[in-house]
Design an enzyme around this catalytic site. Sequence first.
Site, PDB file in Angstrom:
ATOM      1  N   GLU A 198     -11.721  10.661  -4.456  1.00 57.24           N
ATOM      2  CA  GLU A 198     -11.595  10.599  -3.004  1.00 57.24           C
ATOM      3  C   GLU A 198     -10.888  11.834  -2.470  1.00 57.24           C
ATOM      4  OE1 GLU A 198      -9.196   7.770   0.104  1.00 57.24           O
ATOM      5  OE2 GLU A 198     -10.469   6.765  -1.382  1.00 57.24           O
ATOM      6  N   LYS A 214       0.845  -1.182   0.000  1.00 58.39           N
ATOM      7  CA  LYS A 214       0.000   0.000   0.000  1.00 58.39           C
ATOM      8  C   LYS A 214       0.885   1.237   0.000  1.00 58.39           C
ATOM      9  CE  LYS A 214      -3.197   2.604   2.966  1.00 58.39           C
ATOM     10  NZ  LYS A 214      -3.956   2.612   4.233  1.00 58.39           N
ATOM     11  N   GLU A 254      -9.255  11.640  12.824  1.00 61.44           N
ATOM     12  CA  GLU A 254      -8.470  10.465  13.213  1.00 61.44           C
ATOM     13  C   GLU A 254      -7.589  10.744  14.425  1.00 61.44           C
ATOM     14  OE1 GLU A 254      -6.106   6.772  11.155  1.00 61.44           O
ATOM     15  OE2 GLU A 254      -6.893   8.412   9.944  1.00 61.44           O
TER      16      GLU A 254
END
Length: 442
Positions: free
Chosen positions: A428, A196, A241
């Site tokens: 996104e 990733k 977050e």
Amino acid sequence: MTSETAVPRLRAVTRPLDQAPDLLALADPSDPLLWHRGDRGCVGIGETLRLHFRGAERFRDAATAWRKIAAAASVDDPVSLPGSGLVALGTFAFADSSAAESVLIVPRILVARHRNRWWITETTAAPDRAGDHADPELATEGLASVPAPQAAGSWPGVEFVPRQLPGDPATAGSVASYLDGVRESVQRIERGAAEKIVLARQIEGQVAAGSDLRVPLTRLAERYLDCWTFAVDGMIGASPETLIRSTNGAVSARVLAGTRARHADAPQRDAQARDELLTSSKEQHEHAFAVQSVVTALSPHVRELRTSEEPFPLQLPNVWHLATDLGASLDEHSSAIELVGALHPTAAVAGTPTAAAVAAIAELEPFDRGRYSGAVGWIDAAGDGEWVIALRCAQLGATDPATGVRSVTASAGGGIVVGSDPEHEFGETVSKFRPVTEAFAP
């Protein structure tokens, strides 16, 4: 601050407040210092001490410096809550090689709230040795009263455009450059170079002279109720977050990875987006990377580590996120900044494996992230604190002395894994930019 530097001696005096001042209104309109979420938070007014850090050891150096300062400080704190007494607010750069400074700032006055408790702290310079005298303007004869809010200023707003960088103004920072980066990331992942890679892009604008930055801050605080709204050294945003919260031996964190744009005006379509997120193997795979990276980093420092059984959908005004909450008990006397240093960078903002992902980011992103996707938060004298990942945010530049104008740069990114589609990833980032572009709009 190095080992040879004299440790600043500070005096912090905290007193409870009977009335509930408006934290956002108290912020400096041109240089706000704020940490706010619902019925908790604080605002700093003035500055008593500023510490600067850079490089790979910035978290360790900051933790060491703060421990020494806290040990040497005189603290009068009958409130005795996390965030009362001596407190610093800070923001840290993402990359070890970043040109951006990481800072801890001790405000002269801190007005704070924790649910139905309010207090004010004044922190001043204390005498270095017997017989010395503190600066008379900083001497605390009696605790200062809550300052009156400054009058509201103008807010003409900011128009953001893709960031253009020197040397390649035609493509750097553009949509095409980002899409090329996503394609290259996917190819590297398919070759096995990483699992990733989190790739970001930037947009930029200008803040007019005399603009009241409390306007975008208020918009963020009122719209993003599940986020921490922050302003530290020109870094302004609302992060969903929580990197780490450490209070009285209890540690908690929230991991977000996996995103779908919201359709708040179309409930059926919005529910479909949520369900697609929950059932997407690609998004679940990305989320599992992020959770595992936090578990692995925290494990040496905590005991009784627990997580929510399954990722849950976190609903924000602009996006759905897959979320997992973690909790643990602190297994040693680590400060909040040391825990941040152990966790950073998580797979949610870098990728997996970490070293390979960070190297790819340095090669594929045509800019220094600065403090974006670093850490922002606060720490008190006991080492307790709360830190979030600097997301949904923008960094203001220095003021042009001739015009009073300041640049502002916002960043947003997404996790690239096997099967990532460049156009989807771009969409996104558009969704993730919305909190900043809407907050800074006219």
